[in-house]
Design an enzyme around this catalytic site. Sequence first.
Site, PDB file in Angstrom:
ATOM      1  N   ASP A 100     -12.610  56.691  68.338  1.00 42.98           N
ATOM      2  CA  ASP A 100     -11.861  55.691  69.267  1.00 42.98           C
ATOM      3  C   ASP A 100     -11.681  56.446  70.414  1.00 42.98           C
ATOM      4  OD1 ASP A 100      -9.963  57.691  68.574  1.00 42.98           O
ATOM      5  OD2 ASP A 100      -9.291  56.548  66.822  1.00 42.98           O
ATOM      6  N   ASP A 102      -8.925  57.182  73.512  1.00 46.58           N
ATOM      7  CA  ASP A 102      -7.549  56.961  73.787  1.00 46.58           C
ATOM      8  C   ASP A 102      -7.525  57.180  75.093  1.00 46.58           C
ATOM      9  OD1 ASP A 102      -6.785  56.438  71.269  1.00 46.58           O
ATOM     10  OD2 ASP A 102      -6.070  58.665  70.784  1.00 46.58           O
ATOM     11  N   ASP A 180      -0.769  69.198  70.618  1.00 47.46           N
ATOM     12  CA  ASP A 180      -0.960  69.869  69.357  1.00 47.46           C
ATOM     13  C   ASP A 180      -1.858  71.250  69.561  1.00 47.46           C
ATOM     14  OD1 ASP A 180      -3.082  68.201  69.227  1.00 47.46           O
ATOM     15  OD2 ASP A 180      -2.247  67.528  67.180  1.00 47.46           O
TER      16      ASP A 180
END
Length: 480
Positions: A100, A102, A180
């Site tokens: 995907d 983003d 993260d």
Amino acid sequence: MSYDSGLILTLTQDPSSRCPIFRRISQFCKQLFEDNQNTTETTPAGLSLEIVARKHHAISRQHISENAIKVLYRLHKSGFKAYLVGGGVRDILLGLEPKDFDVVTNATPEEIKKLFRNCRLVGRRFRLAHIVFGRDVIEVATLRGHHVDSGEKISKVNAEGRLLRDNVYGTIDEDAERRDFTVNALYYDISDFSIHSYGGGLQDLESRTLRLIGDPQKRYREDPVRMLRAVRFATKLGMSIDKAAAQPIPELAPLLKDIPAARMYEEVLKLFFAGQAQNNYVMMRDFGLFAPLFPLVDNLLEEDPKGPSHKMVKAIMRNTDERVEQDKSVTPAFFYAAMLWYPLSQRADDIALESGLSQYDAFYAAMGDVMEQQCRTISIPRRFSTPAKDIWQLQLRFDRNQGTRAFKFIEHPKFRAAYDLLLLRAEAEGGNLAKTAAWWKSFVEGSEEQRSVIARSTNKGSRSRNNRRRRSPKKTPKAE
């Protein structure tokens, strides 16, 4: 200071440039121009930033989905900053095909919605915009900022430090500081096609090292699912987890118990249905991350580390990886039916012993108990939990339906899944169950003619045994 590129080109092409002094000037200017393509900075929080110009990286717009490009350009032309971020950038640089794409922007969710008629806003913990193009959905997030004295409606943290709500918006630097892992803090800028790499993300990609941004203890407490993500990225990308990021995981693994069960369902799909189930399982067990997700299974594994449960779980993981590799379907219904089979068997035995119910009735009572307990940690949708129970029920019929009954039994909609579970059970247990599985294997894989022979021979054997059982004992004559 500016340099005349035309003059430099003339110097390098002129025969006199063969003179050592002109050659040195040429090399100096060439190096200066190349070095100016990349810049290195530091964010206010001390995170390094490297901006890599288009000519120095391998990402092209041809690598990005057409719909993601549309979203990026519309945001950019409307006066907003727009970046492709995270896994999409990372995977392209690694030569992988992104699952995907983003996007992040400085536009708020409401501003994004005004730009796209095909937009819907989702999420409460993180407010996101989904731009829908048929089956393709481009997720657009507003750049995150740091928490200040904001209202509870904007952000909220619980006593353990976990983020419950987080809609604080900020700059690209702040957004990167809140990501993260460094390999996910990569931004592709649609305005000039450069890459913004924070915290040495590009270098970590090259060295195959997974490092957290910030203090690992704090970052894991903010979102314990990051521990699962560390395992998943390490196996998926062939990376090693940095020592500082790995060290706190065993201590903090129990925090996963507080994660909503619905979110854990999605994480399990990513962990075990993407071709790395075996590797993820081994690493999760090493870090203590498996027990919070599957407490019933883990209890059996601890009681008997080499028993049928252990063999079953290993077989499930191997079987799932093989099906993914062969591009075959994998379904959560079968996965959970197989994973929970031995906890179900143990619970059925306990109920039969405690209540005096028959084994058959105890088995049906145990199905509800086991599924309910598992759903406390992983919310299994009914569209999968109901078929899983069907697969369980059919296990009781394999012994009784050998012979001519087998022809009707194999027409059951869930027969194939139940048969696959029977084979896994036989692999884990052996003994009489292996003989039953071998009979069904020969029947299922045989031709119509072979099936008829197998069924008739089995029926004859069954009748002769039944007849022997029905013979009444000889009566002894009464003494007169």
